[in-house]
Design an enzyme around this catalytic site. Structure first.
Site, PDB file in Angstrom:
ATOM      1  N   SER A  55     -33.994  -7.837  26.467  1.00 41.82           N
ATOM      2  CA  SER A  55     -33.662  -7.118  27.695  1.00 41.82           C
ATOM      3  C   SER A  55     -32.763  -5.933  27.395  1.00 41.82           C
ATOM      4  CB  SER A  55     -32.925  -8.044  28.664  1.00 41.82           C
ATOM      5  OG  SER A  55     -32.382  -7.307  29.740  1.00 41.82           O
ATOM      6  N   MET A  56     -32.967  -4.846  28.105  1.00 39.83           N
ATOM      7  CA  MET A  56     -31.969  -3.778  28.121  1.00 39.83           C
ATOM      8  C   MET A  56     -31.352  -3.712  29.520  1.00 39.83           C
ATOM      9  SD  MET A  56     -31.964   0.256  27.186  1.00 39.83           S
ATOM     10  CE  MET A  56     -33.213   0.893  28.288  1.00 39.83           C
ATOM     11  N   ARG A  57     -32.183  -3.403  30.536  1.00 40.10           N
ATOM     12  CA  ARG A  57     -31.673  -3.211  31.889  1.00 40.10           C
ATOM     13  C   ARG A  57     -30.924  -4.434  32.429  1.00 40.10           C
ATOM     14  NH1 ARG A  57     -35.538   0.211  30.822  1.00 40.10           N
ATOM     15  NH2 ARG A  57     -36.307  -1.602  29.745  1.00 40.10           N
ATOM     16  N   THR A  58     -31.567  -5.595  32.343  1.00 40.82           N
ATOM     17  CA  THR A  58     -30.978  -6.779  32.963  1.00 40.82           C
ATOM     18  C   THR A  58     -29.637  -7.108  32.317  1.00 40.82           C
ATOM     19  OG1 THR A  58     -33.215  -7.532  33.415  1.00 40.82           O
ATOM     20  CG2 THR A  58     -31.457  -9.184  33.594  1.00 40.82           C
ATOM     21  N   ARG A 106     -32.526 -15.436  31.918  1.00 42.97           N
ATOM     22  CA  ARG A 106     -33.885 -14.906  31.719  1.00 42.97           C
ATOM     23  C   ARG A 106     -34.591 -15.873  30.778  1.00 42.97           C
ATOM     24  NH1 ARG A 106     -35.756  -8.875  30.225  1.00 42.97           N
ATOM     25  NH2 ARG A 106     -35.508  -8.826  32.477  1.00 42.97           N
ATOM     26  N   HIS A 133     -39.471 -12.104  39.193  1.00 40.77           N
ATOM     27  CA  HIS A 133     -38.361 -11.229  38.767  1.00 40.77           C
ATOM     28  C   HIS A 133     -37.677 -10.684  40.039  1.00 40.77           C
ATOM     29  CE1 HIS A 133     -35.942  -8.804  36.282  1.00 40.77           C
ATOM     30  NE2 HIS A 133     -36.804  -7.958  35.784  1.00 40.77           N
ATOM     31  N   GLN A 136     -35.374  -7.489  40.107  1.00 43.99           N
ATOM     32  CA  GLN A 136     -36.104  -6.230  39.979  1.00 43.99           C
ATOM     33  C   GLN A 136     -36.611  -5.761  41.342  1.00 43.99           C
ATOM     34  OE1 GLN A 136     -36.842  -4.313  37.050  1.00 43.99           O
ATOM     35  NE2 GLN A 136     -37.330  -2.895  38.697  1.00 43.99           N
ATOM     36  N   ASN A 164     -45.457 -11.539  36.928  1.00 40.36           N
ATOM     37  CA  ASN A 164     -44.200 -11.918  37.572  1.00 40.36           C
ATOM     38  C   ASN A 164     -43.691 -10.874  38.584  1.00 40.36           C
ATOM     39  OD1 ASN A 164     -43.689 -10.180  35.396  1.00 40.36           O
ATOM     40  ND2 ASN A 164     -42.255 -11.545  34.358  1.00 40.36           N
ATOM     41  N   ASP A 225     -46.707  -1.773  35.699  1.00 36.01           N
ATOM     42  CA  ASP A 225     -45.917  -2.565  34.741  1.00 36.01           C
ATOM     43  C   ASP A 225     -46.763  -2.723  33.481  1.00 36.01           C
ATOM     44  OD1 ASP A 225     -44.079  -4.290  33.513  1.00 36.01           O
ATOM     45  OD2 ASP A 225     -44.620  -6.043  34.718  1.00 36.01           O
ATOM     46  N   SER A 229     -47.054  -8.844  29.136  1.00 37.63           N
ATOM     47  CA  SER A 229     -45.642  -9.156  29.371  1.00 37.63           C
ATOM     48  C   SER A 229     -45.025  -9.845  28.158  1.00 37.63           C
ATOM     49  CB  SER A 229     -45.529 -10.085  30.589  1.00 37.63           C
ATOM     50  OG  SER A 229     -45.728  -9.362  31.781  1.00 37.63           O
ATOM     51  N   MET A 230     -43.713 -10.031  28.233  1.00 42.27           N
ATOM     52  CA  MET A 230     -43.025 -10.762  27.162  1.00 42.27           C
ATOM     53  C   MET A 230     -43.646 -12.152  27.056  1.00 42.27           C
ATOM     54  SD  MET A 230     -39.085  -9.563  27.762  1.00 42.27           S
ATOM     55  CE  MET A 230     -39.105  -9.362  29.550  1.00 42.27           C
ATOM     56  N   CYS A 265     -41.095  -0.905  36.616  1.00 45.37           N
ATOM     57  CA  CYS A 265     -39.849  -1.652  36.368  1.00 45.37           C
ATOM     58  C   CYS A 265     -39.236  -1.318  35.014  1.00 45.37           C
ATOM     59  CB  CYS A 265     -40.117  -3.151  36.480  1.00 45.37           C
ATOM     60  SG  CYS A 265     -41.462  -3.716  35.425  1.00 45.37           S
ATOM     61  N   LEU A 266     -40.044  -0.766  34.103  1.00 38.02           N
ATOM     62  CA  LEU A 266     -39.626  -0.458  32.731  1.00 38.02           C
ATOM     63  C   LEU A 266     -39.268  -1.758  31.976  1.00 38.02           C
ATOM     64  CD1 LEU A 266     -37.340   2.710  33.240  1.00 38.02           C
ATOM     65  CD2 LEU A 266     -39.813   2.650  32.835  1.00 38.02           C
ATOM     66  N   ARG A 293     -30.819  -1.406  39.570  1.00 41.37           N
ATOM     67  CA  ARG A 293     -30.636  -2.793  39.124  1.00 41.37           C
ATOM     68  C   ARG A 293     -29.154  -3.151  39.230  1.00 41.37           C
ATOM     69  NH1 ARG A 293     -34.267  -5.236  35.808  1.00 41.37           N
ATOM     70  NH2 ARG A 293     -32.922  -7.025  36.196  1.00 41.37           N
TER      71      ARG A 293
HETATM   72  N1   CP Z   1     -36.933  -4.188  34.076  1.00 38.52           N
HETATM   73  C1   CP Z   1     -36.273  -5.040  33.288  1.00 38.52           C
HETATM   74  O1   CP Z   1     -36.031  -6.203  33.636  1.00 38.52           O
HETATM   75  O2   CP Z   1     -35.877  -4.516  32.081  1.00 38.52           O
HETATM   76  P1   CP Z   1     -35.293  -5.309  30.844  1.00 38.52           P
HETATM   77  O3   CP Z   1     -36.402  -6.176  30.318  1.00 38.52           O
HETATM   78  O4   CP Z   1     -34.880  -4.255  29.863  1.00 38.52           O
HETATM   79  O5   CP Z   1     -34.136  -6.150  31.299  1.00 38.52           O
HETATM   80  N1  NVA Z   2     -43.857  -8.171  33.359  1.00 41.40           N
HETATM   81  C1  NVA Z   2     -42.841  -7.749  32.421  1.00 41.40           C
HETATM   82  C2  NVA Z   2     -41.619  -7.278  33.139  1.00 41.40           C
HETATM   83  C3  NVA Z   2     -40.528  -6.747  32.242  1.00 41.40           C
HETATM   84  C4  NVA Z   2     -39.299  -6.332  33.002  1.00 41.40           C
HETATM   85  C5  NVA Z   2     -42.516  -8.904  31.495  1.00 41.40           C
HETATM   86  O1  NVA Z   2     -42.391 -10.038  31.974  1.00 41.40           O
HETATM   87  O2  NVA Z   2     -42.396  -8.680  30.295  1.00 41.40           O
END
Ligand code: CP
Ligand code: NVA
Length: 307
Positions: A55-58, A106, A133, A136, A164, A225, A229-230, A265-266, A293
């Site tokens: 994560s960066m933003r969260t 997370r 999420h 977000q 998500n 998005d 995803s992760m 959402c980045l 955020r």
């Molecule tokens: N949008 C978002 O949740 O970004 P991070 O994965 O960087 O937290």
């Molecule tokens: N759908 C993406 C959102 C990232 C903020 C994920 O779950 O990786």
């Protein structure tokens, strides 16, 4: 513990509460932007932040927000507590809540956030699971209120994987009235039960389609998005094939029309789900979203801590 003091799903709250949290976000944002640091409601409080994924933003927005409002946040990365591997989730929950006033996590499996909330005696905030999420979507709603003036009555068209982010949009649509469309390839639709639940709520118009061009007409927001995803990154190459035709490019934004904002959402994979041109265009508000955020989550933390 009062059950609803957790922040796990948008629709755990009623419309008034969600809109009140967003109003608070606007007020606290103005205060923070003014440079005033006298509002310290979290003084003497600590928050543990559990991250099973990157994560960066969260991470940075939660840590910064909690610090700005007087508290201290502790980052626990994937290798630190190894929740579910080194120790069971229910044990992690019962230990951390003895040190901390608030937990944020997370995780991969949604059940993990439910277990944390079940066993912790302090509020738990969902910082993304494979299912949803909510923080977000609160930031996105705040950004729409700032740019469009309101959320109610707008048309939001999500183009891409039914993931998500889509589930959180659907849960929001089950309490606040707007028109939500998800345009995704066949086989990548959002969870059926969640779609059904949102439809049954009878609050918003909900459409799931496989035709992005038709979907985006008249949109207030075109949202995108990542396609993988992760936790799905090994499917990235395959998904790039399947999702061809779902890239948000200039021609799709042109169909949407001149009032449409672009949101994401980045992190974004430029040239994959969205072109560089679209994300850099003047109607792209992705960095305003990212900034929000911080402000949306400050208001969420104030709410769950009863401040
Ligand atoms: N949008 C978002 O949740 O970004 P991070 O994965 O960087 O937290
Ligand atoms: N759908 C993406 C959102 C990232 C903020 C994920 O779950 O990786």
């Amino acid at each position: 513990k009062i059950e609803l003091k957790d922040f796990l799903h948008i629709n755990d709250f009623d419309k008034d509460t969600i809109l009140r949290i967003l109003d608070r976000a606007i007020d606290v944002k103005a205060l923070i932007k003014s440079g005033d640091r006298s509002f310290q409601p979290f003084k003497g409080k600590t928050m543990a932040m559990i991250f099973a994924k990157p994560s960066m933003r969260t991470r940075v927005s939660f840590e910064t927000g909690f610090t700005l409002l007087g508290g201290h946040a502790i980052y626990l990365g994937p290798d630190d507590i190894q929740m579910g591997k080194r120790e069971e989730t229910r044990d992690v929950a019962r230990v951390l809540c003895r040190y901390n006033d608030l937990l944020m996590a997370r995780v991969f499996a949604h059940q993990d956030i439910l277990d944390l909330a079940k066993y912790a005696t302090v509020p738990v905030i969902n910082g993304l699971t494979d299912y949803n999420h909510p923080c977000q979507i609160m930031a996105d709603a705040l950004t729409m209120i700032e740019h469009i003036g309101q959320l109610e009555g707008t048309k939001v068209v999500y183009v891409g994987d039914g993931n998500n982010i889509v589930h959180s949009w659907l849960l929001l649509a089950s309490i606040v009235p707007f028109h939500f469309v998800c345009a995704c390839p066949k086989g990548f639709e959002p969870d059926e039960k969640t779609v059904e639940k949102a439809r049954q709520a009878g609050i918003s118009k909900i459409e799931i389609t496989n035709d992005p061009k038709e979907a985006v007409r008249g949109a207030d927001v075109v949202y995108s998005d990542v396609w993988a995803s992760m936790g799905q990154k090994e499917e990235a190459a395959y998904r790039r094939q399947v999702f061809k035709g779902f890239q948000v490019d200039k021609s799709l934004m042109d169909i949407a029309g001149s009032k449409a904002f672009f949101m994401h959402c980045l992190p974004a994979e430029r040239g994959v789900e969205v072109t560089d041109e679209v994300i850099e265009a003047p109607n792209s508000i992705v960095f305003q979203q990212a900034e929000n955020r911080l402000h949306a989550q400050n208001a969420i933390m104030l709410h769950v801590l009863g401040k």
